[in-house]
Design a protein around this motif. Structure first.
Motif, PDB file in Angstrom:
ATOM      1  N   LYS A  87     -18.407   3.903   9.865  1.00 29.82           N
ATOM      2  CA  LYS A  87     -17.487   4.176   8.758  1.00 29.82           C
ATOM      3  C   LYS A  87     -16.512   3.019   8.571  1.00 29.82           C
ATOM      4  CE  LYS A  87     -14.193   7.672   7.093  1.00 29.82           C
ATOM      5  NZ  LYS A  87     -12.986   6.827   6.969  1.00 29.82           N
ATOM      6  N   ARG A  88     -15.939   2.546   9.676  1.00 29.68           N
ATOM      7  CA  ARG A  88     -14.987   1.443   9.600  1.00 29.68           C
ATOM      8  C   ARG A  88     -15.695   0.160   9.152  1.00 29.68           C
ATOM      9  NH1 ARG A  88     -10.613  -0.374   7.762  1.00 29.68           N
ATOM     10  NH2 ARG A  88      -9.767  -2.180   8.837  1.00 29.68           N
ATOM     11  N   SER A  90     -18.244  -0.064   7.239  1.00 22.91           N
ATOM     12  CA  SER A  90     -18.480   0.079   5.807  1.00 22.91           C
ATOM     13  C   SER A  90     -17.214  -0.238   5.014  1.00 22.91           C
ATOM     14  CB  SER A  90     -18.967   1.496   5.494  1.00 22.91           C
ATOM     15  OG  SER A  90     -19.188   1.652   4.119  1.00 22.91           O
ATOM     16  N   GLU A  91     -16.063   0.203   5.525  1.00 22.11           N
ATOM     17  CA  GLU A  91     -14.788  -0.083   4.857  1.00 22.11           C
ATOM     18  C   GLU A  91     -14.504  -1.588   4.840  1.00 22.11           C
ATOM     19  OE1 GLU A  91     -12.045   2.172   7.166  1.00 22.11           O
ATOM     20  OE2 GLU A  91     -12.495   4.085   6.175  1.00 22.11           O
ATOM     21  N   ASN A  94     -16.837  -3.266   2.313  1.00 15.51           N
ATOM     22  CA  ASN A  94     -16.449  -3.016   0.922  1.00 15.51           C
ATOM     23  C   ASN A  94     -15.172  -3.761   0.537  1.00 15.51           C
ATOM     24  OD1 ASN A  94     -18.644  -1.328   0.686  1.00 15.51           O
ATOM     25  ND2 ASN A  94     -17.478   0.550   1.003  1.00 15.51           N
ATOM     26  N   ARG A  95     -14.283  -3.964   1.506  1.00 11.98           N
ATOM     27  CA  ARG A  95     -12.994  -4.601   1.207  1.00 11.98           C
ATOM     28  C   ARG A  95     -13.074  -6.126   1.283  1.00 11.98           C
ATOM     29  NH1 ARG A  95      -9.059  -6.013   4.846  1.00 11.98           N
ATOM     30  NH2 ARG A  95     -10.070  -4.789   6.467  1.00 11.98           N
ATOM     31  N   ALA A 123     -14.306   2.703  -4.368  1.00  7.09           N
ATOM     32  CA  ALA A 123     -13.047   2.498  -3.646  1.00  7.09           C
ATOM     33  C   ALA A 123     -11.943   3.411  -4.180  1.00  7.09           C
ATOM     34  CB  ALA A 123     -12.619   1.041  -3.753  1.00  7.09           C
ATOM     35  N   LYS A 124     -12.338   4.379  -4.990  1.00 10.48           N
ATOM     36  CA  LYS A 124     -11.445   5.440  -5.482  1.00 10.48           C
ATOM     37  C   LYS A 124     -10.467   4.989  -6.570  1.00 10.48           C
ATOM     38  CE  LYS A 124     -12.960   8.596  -2.519  1.00 10.48           C
ATOM     39  NZ  LYS A 124     -14.078   7.873  -1.894  1.00 10.48           N
ATOM     40  N   THR A 170     -14.062  -6.704  -6.366  1.00 15.87           N
ATOM     41  CA  THR A 170     -13.158  -6.150  -5.350  1.00 15.87           C
ATOM     42  C   THR A 170     -12.293  -7.223  -4.698  1.00 15.87           C
ATOM     43  OG1 THR A 170     -14.896  -6.365  -3.679  1.00 15.87           O
ATOM     44  CG2 THR A 170     -14.721  -4.235  -4.811  1.00 15.87           C
TER      45      THR A 170
END
Length: 237
Positions: A87-88, A90-91, A94-95, A123-124, A170
């Motif tokens: 999960k981390r 992936s974050e 993406n960032r 990214a909401k 992004t």
């Protein structure tokens, strides 16, 4: 990688430290990458060349947090990718990272704006905010007149421009590219090369480009060749 070894390259957006990758094929150990190390500074443009099957795409996948090494470490933005949760990871991906491939991988049912906005939506960000930012990036890559066109209505070069805009929307520290001009004619490839140089200057984004194109490689700040599993820097004339 220890904290100390990262301090020495603290201005780097990415550090690959003594990475090895071995696959087990039919009971045999096949070493694809051997003690590969690489440090990428902010705004730096790096080309990785090598023969087919030399492990270039495997290395790019590791740098992008998509495939773990057998040993060694990959650090992005100060965090060791494969010592953290999926999960981390992936974050961080993406960032901090953007991706562009030989084939654009655009969603055919979506317009250029919608395709570029997708990473921001994930990214909401609100649809309106995402669309506004997507339009800015599409204008930057010269496609302000193609905002509502779907991939099938775009040329190969235009589709690749959309893919580059999507990778940059992004504001990643580094964009990883796998043969970004490999599917384009020479003139369109030259236009994409010029675009990448301009975006690098405007945004200070780092680029790591796997390519068979010697013209593209020569335009980068540094060139590395992957041969016999090792990464060797070669003189860029």
């Amino acid at each position: 990688m220890s904290d100390q070894s990262f301090v020495a390259t603290q201005d780097a957006v990415m550090v690959c430290d003594d990475v090895c990758k071995t696959y087990n094929e039919a009971g045999n150990e096949v070493e694809v990458l051997r003690s590969v190390s690489l440090s990428v500074g902010a705004g730096e443009r790096i080309a990785i060349i090598g023969s087919s099957g030399s492990g270039k795409s495997t290395l790019l996948n590791m740098l992008g947090g998509l495939e773990g090494p057998t040993s060694g470490s990959v650090t992005v933005g100060g965090e060791v990718l494969y010592q953290t949760s999926e999960k981390r990871r992936s974050e961080i991906r993406n960032r901090m990272l953007g991706f562009v491939y030989q084939f654009h991988h655009l969603l055919p049912e979506f317009t250029a704006v919608e395709n570029v906005a997708i990473p921001l939506m994930l990214a909401k960000q609100s649809p309106a905010q995402a669309a506004d930012k997507a339009k800015v990036l599409l204008e930057k890559v010269g496609l302000s007149h193609r905002l509502s066109h779907k991939p099938a209505q775009l040329s190969g070069g235009e589709r690749q421009r959309v893919a580059i805009a999507r990778a940059l929307v992004t504001e990643p520290a580094c964009v990883l590219m796998d043969e970004p001009t490999g599917n384009l004619d020479r003139q369109t490839a030259a236009e994409i090369q010029a675009l990448m140089s301009q975006l690098n200057q405007d945004l200070n984004t780092s680029f790591i480009i796997v390519t068979h194109d010697p013209d593209l490689a020569k335009k980068m700040d540094r060139i590395f060749e992957l041969t016999d599993g090792g990464l060797v820097e070669i003189t860029n004339h």
